[in-house]
Design a protein around this motif. Structure first.
Motif, PDB file in Angstrom:
ATOM      1  N   LEU A   4       0.828  -1.206   0.000  1.00  0.00           N
ATOM      2  CA  LEU A   4       0.000   0.000   0.000  1.00  0.00           C
ATOM      3  C   LEU A   4       0.855   1.246   0.000  1.00  0.00           C
ATOM      4  CD1 LEU A   4      -2.869  -1.058   2.354  1.00  0.00           C
ATOM      5  CD2 LEU A   4      -2.824  -0.917  -0.127  1.00  0.00           C
ATOM      6  N   GLY A   5       2.067   1.128   0.512  1.00  0.00           N
ATOM      7  CA  GLY A   5       2.932   2.302   0.563  1.00  0.00           C
ATOM      8  C   GLY A   5       3.130   2.896  -0.818  1.00  0.00           C
ATOM      9  N   ALA A   6       3.193   2.025  -1.802  1.00  0.00           N
ATOM     10  CA  ALA A   6       3.517   2.470  -3.155  1.00  0.00           C
ATOM     11  C   ALA A   6       2.363   3.185  -3.835  1.00  0.00           C
ATOM     12  CB  ALA A   6       3.942   1.270  -3.993  1.00  0.00           C
ATOM     13  N   MET A   7       1.168   3.145  -3.249  1.00  0.00           N
ATOM     14  CA  MET A   7       0.035   3.693  -3.978  1.00  0.00           C
ATOM     15  C   MET A   7      -0.729   4.694  -3.124  1.00  0.00           C
ATOM     16  SD  MET A   7      -2.234   0.259  -3.995  1.00  0.00           S
ATOM     17  CE  MET A   7      -3.407   1.121  -5.009  1.00  0.00           C
ATOM     18  N   SER A   8       0.021   5.519  -2.419  1.00  0.00           N
ATOM     19  CA  SER A   8      -0.659   6.435  -1.513  1.00  0.00           C
ATOM     20  C   SER A   8      -1.581   7.362  -2.310  1.00  0.00           C
ATOM     21  CB  SER A   8       0.360   7.236  -0.710  1.00  0.00           C
ATOM     22  OG  SER A   8       1.226   7.896  -1.590  1.00  0.00           O
ATOM     23  N   MET A   9      -2.668   7.703  -1.665  1.00  0.00           N
ATOM     24  CA  MET A   9      -3.692   8.503  -2.327  1.00  0.00           C
ATOM     25  C   MET A   9      -3.248   9.944  -2.468  1.00  0.00           C
ATOM     26  SD  MET A   9      -6.842   7.027  -0.146  1.00  0.00           S
ATOM     27  CE  MET A   9      -7.746   8.570  -0.313  1.00  0.00           C
ATOM     28  N   PRO A  10      -3.669  10.591  -3.524  1.00  0.00           N
ATOM     29  CA  PRO A  10      -3.357  12.023  -3.656  1.00  0.00           C
ATOM     30  C   PRO A  10      -4.087  12.835  -2.584  1.00  0.00           C
ATOM     31  CG  PRO A  10      -4.813  11.276  -5.423  1.00  0.00           C
ATOM     32  CD  PRO A  10      -4.399  10.061  -4.671  1.00  0.00           C
ATOM     33  N   ALA A  11      -3.437  13.877  -2.092  1.00  0.00           N
ATOM     34  CA  ALA A  11      -4.030  14.709  -1.039  1.00  0.00           C
ATOM     35  C   ALA A  11      -5.359  15.306  -1.492  1.00  0.00           C
ATOM     36  CB  ALA A  11      -3.054  15.820  -0.647  1.00  0.00           C
ATOM     37  N   SER A  12      -5.444  15.614  -2.771  1.00  0.00           N
ATOM     38  CA  SER A  12      -6.676  16.240  -3.259  1.00  0.00           C
ATOM     39  C   SER A  12      -7.864  15.288  -3.124  1.00  0.00           C
ATOM     40  CB  SER A  12      -6.514  16.676  -4.708  1.00  0.00           C
ATOM     41  OG  SER A  12      -6.176  15.560  -5.509  1.00  0.00           O
ATOM     42  N   LEU A  13      -7.614  13.981  -3.237  1.00  0.00           N
ATOM     43  CA  LEU A  13      -8.706  13.025  -3.066  1.00  0.00           C
ATOM     44  C   LEU A  13      -9.175  13.018  -1.607  1.00  0.00           C
ATOM     45  CD1 LEU A  13     -10.653  10.841  -3.972  1.00  0.00           C
ATOM     46  CD2 LEU A  13      -8.776   9.184  -3.900  1.00  0.00           C
ATOM     47  N   PHE A  14      -8.225  13.081  -0.682  1.00  0.00           N
ATOM     48  CA  PHE A  14      -8.608  13.181   0.731  1.00  0.00           C
ATOM     49  C   PHE A  14      -9.537  14.373   0.942  1.00  0.00           C
ATOM     50  CE2 PHE A  14      -4.994  10.405   1.904  1.00  0.00           C
ATOM     51  CZ  PHE A  14      -5.653   9.597   2.824  1.00  0.00           C
ATOM     52  N   ASP A  15      -9.181  15.480   0.326  1.00  0.00           N
ATOM     53  CA  ASP A  15     -10.001  16.685   0.490  1.00  0.00           C
ATOM     54  C   ASP A  15     -11.398  16.462  -0.082  1.00  0.00           C
ATOM     55  OD1 ASP A  15      -7.776  17.822   1.566  1.00  0.00           O
ATOM     56  OD2 ASP A  15      -7.207  18.940  -0.249  1.00  0.00           O
ATOM     57  N   GLU A  16     -11.463  15.853  -1.247  1.00  0.00           N
ATOM     58  CA  GLU A  16     -12.766  15.617  -1.866  1.00  0.00           C
ATOM     59  C   GLU A  16     -13.609  14.682  -1.002  1.00  0.00           C
ATOM     60  OE1 GLU A  16     -12.885  14.600  -6.101  1.00  0.00           O
ATOM     61  OE2 GLU A  16     -10.918  15.545  -6.305  1.00  0.00           O
ATOM     62  N   LEU A  17     -12.970  13.625  -0.498  1.00  0.00           N
ATOM     63  CA  LEU A  17     -13.712  12.652   0.307  1.00  0.00           C
ATOM     64  C   LEU A  17     -14.190  13.273   1.615  1.00  0.00           C
ATOM     65  CD1 LEU A  17     -11.471   9.492  -0.303  1.00  0.00           C
ATOM     66  CD2 LEU A  17     -13.688  10.029  -1.359  1.00  0.00           C
ATOM     67  N   THR A  18     -13.339  14.122   2.191  1.00  0.00           N
ATOM     68  CA  THR A  18     -13.734  14.805   3.422  1.00  0.00           C
ATOM     69  C   THR A  18     -14.936  15.711   3.154  1.00  0.00           C
ATOM     70  OG1 THR A  18     -11.420  14.798   4.102  1.00  0.00           O
ATOM     71  CG2 THR A  18     -12.915  16.229   5.344  1.00  0.00           C
ATOM     72  N   ALA A  19     -14.929  16.354   1.999  1.00  0.00           N
ATOM     73  CA  ALA A  19     -16.051  17.233   1.665  1.00  0.00           C
ATOM     74  C   ALA A  19     -17.343  16.435   1.495  1.00  0.00           C
ATOM     75  CB  ALA A  19     -15.738  18.003   0.375  1.00  0.00           C
ATOM     76  N   ILE A  20     -17.223  15.212   1.038  1.00  0.00           N
ATOM     77  CA  ILE A  20     -18.413  14.394   0.796  1.00  0.00           C
ATOM     78  C   ILE A  20     -19.020  13.887   2.108  1.00  0.00           C
ATOM     79  CG2 ILE A  20     -19.257  12.199  -0.171  1.00  0.00           C
ATOM     80  CD1 ILE A  20     -17.069  12.610  -2.403  1.00  0.00           C
ATOM     81  N   VAL A  21     -18.209  13.276   2.971  1.00  0.00           N
ATOM     82  CA  VAL A  21     -18.764  12.619   4.169  1.00  0.00           C
ATOM     83  C   VAL A  21     -18.583  13.444   5.446  1.00  0.00           C
ATOM     84  CG1 VAL A  21     -18.478  10.295   3.227  1.00  0.00           C
ATOM     85  CG2 VAL A  21     -16.631  11.304   4.602  1.00  0.00           C
ATOM     86  N   GLY A  22     -17.726  14.454   5.406  1.00  0.00           N
ATOM     87  CA  GLY A  22     -17.422  15.206   6.628  1.00  0.00           C
ATOM     88  C   GLY A  22     -16.261  14.559   7.364  1.00  0.00           C
TER      89      GLY A  22
END
Lengths: 482, 482
Positions: A4-22
């Motif tokens: 999993l280390g090799a495929m860390s998620m982009p920070a922008s996706l974290f932001d989008e997901l946070t916006a969706i679910v809180g």
């Protein structure tokens, strides 16, 4: 952890997901994620990068669309009671948990249906409709914890499968968030709806078609009465013969379960039902239906059991005794903890008439590996559940469990049976699928999968040995629980 | 005929097909082909160029491969009892009939299964296993004639669907000759097999995935006893209310059928059961199970019916009376011939609680078109079968039947129901599918179809309004029977 280390998620996706679910519905701390690194199949572990706990189909669809935009894979998770690693994230950084989508949305008593969210706990459905004299029939042993969404993913069975059928027989329609984020409703009010049965092919797809967020369940009347019998045998083979004989007499028990000596020992130590400690096998036989007919049918079952060598046949005296008997059976896996530090439950099927033979084979295979094995299973369905006992600190025993598990399933297939009765393929049995299916069969299934999930983003690297053409799938690390 | 002249088969294909099945199993004369130009849906007709009667899966696969080599489409045919034109050849010159593949290959009493060829007649299966106390439960009204292969194509129901489920619930596996000629076995011994349920999605696919040549059927014990009741009502609405009330009391009848006044009149004239000629509706209610419980349950049903206004409730006195009652019900369609020169049976579903409403709507719609309508249907399932009476020589009446049929199904969908309960889409309802499915749903189904039949050669131009992208599909000619 699995690459999993090799495929860390982009920070922008974290932001989008946070916006969706809180922020309160997004878990990413190491401690928070620890409990999500396996399900009931603990031989392999892998942690997601983030766990999301959405509250609606709309949020689930938004999550999936965001993952699509970023080319990131995702995996659904119900209660984590699965036994084949179905919700283990493998190169799927985003886990979508359904614990907050746990509402019974509507109950239609006249038409005997309930609309529920995927995160509703199985037993909660029956509890909610009991006052109307109804129940949701499929009852996996994990029913106090497991969710309808997980049941649908695995097409779960249970002790009462023999009479009532499995999950697919009790789900009229599902709402599926497809892997591309489109929301579709599959199925309808009729058993034989128009067009192809996409409902049916989605049930048991182990999350590889997308995520089921809601379902319309069929409810059935609560039986007017039960009779629950315990038959005690000095020889396992006699118990097996009794199973065949009961079925052969045209009786359809609601449940027909077997426990062997080691299992009885563990269960008795845990729950003190009063099982005889020196029996070689016991059968738990339940019949249900109209009050009037049950007494005579129970007598017939008792007669058959005694003819086949039962030394004792007991009828549960009242509802309390029945409840304790079922508690003992359904929590049997929990009781196994008393026998060994670790255990692995297998799940195979043989034609009902082959039960005596597979039990002998299981004993031989376990002995070859120097392992103890306990058996508790749906004898009436030919659905075996040998429980291999081991100590994860002993590498030799861990390897022995893997070898024995494979040999047991090979024996099931050789007897005309199958690799799984109700637990699914998950990661556990990917390598074994070719025992049952040829290359053309597997290709047909892969092509069906691509209809629903062309980019293989929803629960990737499950069921099929190497389902991404051109992508090397690393063998999941075979290791003991941490 | 539907544009068949334009697509005559190459002579070399005739030679190949003759070599495969032998000249005695190849029909091509005009007279010989006449009986193959429609099924039970007689509003549209189309004749194949050749009918083949193979004797084995090997021959079927060879036929299909030959058709592939010549880029010629084919269509399967069972007994031709279907009611939606499912085996009508549309731009499919080759018809493959299963009348010579009619063997019960094996009966496994211990495991309660039977392996049969596709052309076995439904009732023959139950007849063959009755001595073992077993039966094949799905019982379409056409069961003395219809075949297992046709039942699988349409996922047929029947009066006893209410308790026992439809065809898919009783077929453990199918042998499918895929559209490319590959032979695959889909399904297995377990309800929840490994991998996707390709068995399930093939059942009800109406021959569009290829041709089912064999199947393993689940057998169930014959009930120990039956009680069959006839309840007579002066008002249809009361009969509908009784249906809901019986179900609402937690009773699961084996069958719960309704006939309205016109239907009763026709059936009584034909079979002389002794139905009251002045009743507005009758219910046929059957319960089965253990002898001991049935008397009291029959009393409960009688009480419910009387509470809802039944003026008479009769229990079939013996097996002979029960048989006559069921004969009257199952041959009801035949009796309709006494009422009008032609009739068209519709097949829709509504939630059970909407039965009274849909019956009123059917009456209104038929009246608007100046048509008489008789109703005989599976009330317990909400599966309606209005029979529209007409004279094919009257063009106005033929048009009225088509308009009324569409309006009735639109009303079913508007009530939360569906376009077909058991007869399939065939050619009859292709235009109506968009009432129930959006473009995305239909595209999903089309893509699943292409997994099994990428070139759309097996039973083309069925189910989907225009399933060959880029090919103009001529609207089937709407006309009366010749």
């Amino acid at each position: 952890m699995l690459g999993l280390g090799a495929m860390s998620m982009p920070a922008s996706l974290f932001d989008e997901l946070t916006a969706i679910v809180g922020a309160g519905a997004l878990l990413r701390g190491d401690e928070e994620l620890r409990v999500y690194d396996c399900d009931g199949y603990t031989l392999e572990r892998s942690r997601p990068e983030v766990v999301l706990l959405p509250r609606s189909t709309r949020e689930v669809a938004a999550i999936v669309r965001a993952c699509n935009r970023h080319d990131v894979c995702f995996v659904p998770r119900g209660a984590g009671t699965g036994l084949s690693g179905g919700c283990l994230p493998i190169r799927a950084p985003v886990m979508i948990g359904f614990s907050r989508m746990n509402r019974v949305l509507a109950v239609d008593v006249a038409n005997r249906t309930a609309r529920v969210e995927a995160g509703v706990v199985n037993r909660e459905v029956s509890a909610r409709v009991a006052a109307h004299g109804l129940q949701y029939a499929p009852d996996p042993s994990s029913q106090p914890a497991c969710t309808i969404g997980g049941n649908i993913a695995e097409n779960s069975g249970g002790p009462h499968t023999l009479k009532y059928g499995v999950t697919t027989n009790h789900v009229l329609s599902v709402q599926l968030v497809r892997a591309d984020g489109e929301v579709v409703e599959l199925g309808g009010v009729a058993d034989d709806g128009p067009g192809y049965d996409l409902r049916g092919v989605s049930i048991g797809a182990e999350g590889t078609f997308g995520l089921v967020t809601e379902a319309t369940l069929r409810l059935v009347p609560l039986p007017e009465a039960y009779r629950t019998l315990l038959a005690v045998f000095d020889r396992v083979d006699d118990a097996s013969a009794a199973v065949s004989a009961i079925i052969g007499r045209g009786i359809v028990p609601a449940a027909l379960e077997m426990m062997d000596a080691l299992m009885v020992e563990a269960v008795e130590a845990a729950y003190h039902f009063g099982f005889p400690k020196d029996a070689d096998a016991v059968l738990i036989i339940e019949i249900d239906g109209l009050h009037a007919g049950l007494a005579r049918q129970a007598e017939r079952i008792e007669t058959v059991c005694r003819e086949r060598g039962a030394r004792e046949v007991r009828v549960a005296a009242d509802e309390a005794e029945r409840a304790l008997l079922w508690k003992s059976r359904k929590r049997a896996f929990g009781a196994v903890g008393r026998l060994a530090p670790n255990y692995c439950t297998q799940d195979g099927v043989v034609p009902r008439s082959k039960v005596p033979e597979i039990l002998r084979t299981i004993r031989t295979i376990a002995a070859e590996q120097g392992l103890r094995v306990a058996n508790v299973f749906h004898a009436g369905d030919g659905n075996i559940h040998p429980i291999l006992l081991y100590d994860e600190r002993d590498r030799r025993e861990v390897d022995g469990v893997l070898v024995a598990g494979r040999k047991i399933l090979e024996a099931c297939v050789a007897l005309g049976g199958s690799l799984t009765g109700e637990h699914g393929i998950g990661v556990e049995k990917m390598d074994l699928l070719p025992l049952l299916f040829g290359a053309a069969d597997l290709e047909l299934m892969r092509r069906v999968r691509r209809v629903f999930d062309p980019d293989l983003r929803s629960n990737p690297h499950k069921i099929f040995p190497a389902d991404s053409a051109g992508i090397e799938v690393r063998e999941p690390q075979r290791r003991a629980a941490l």
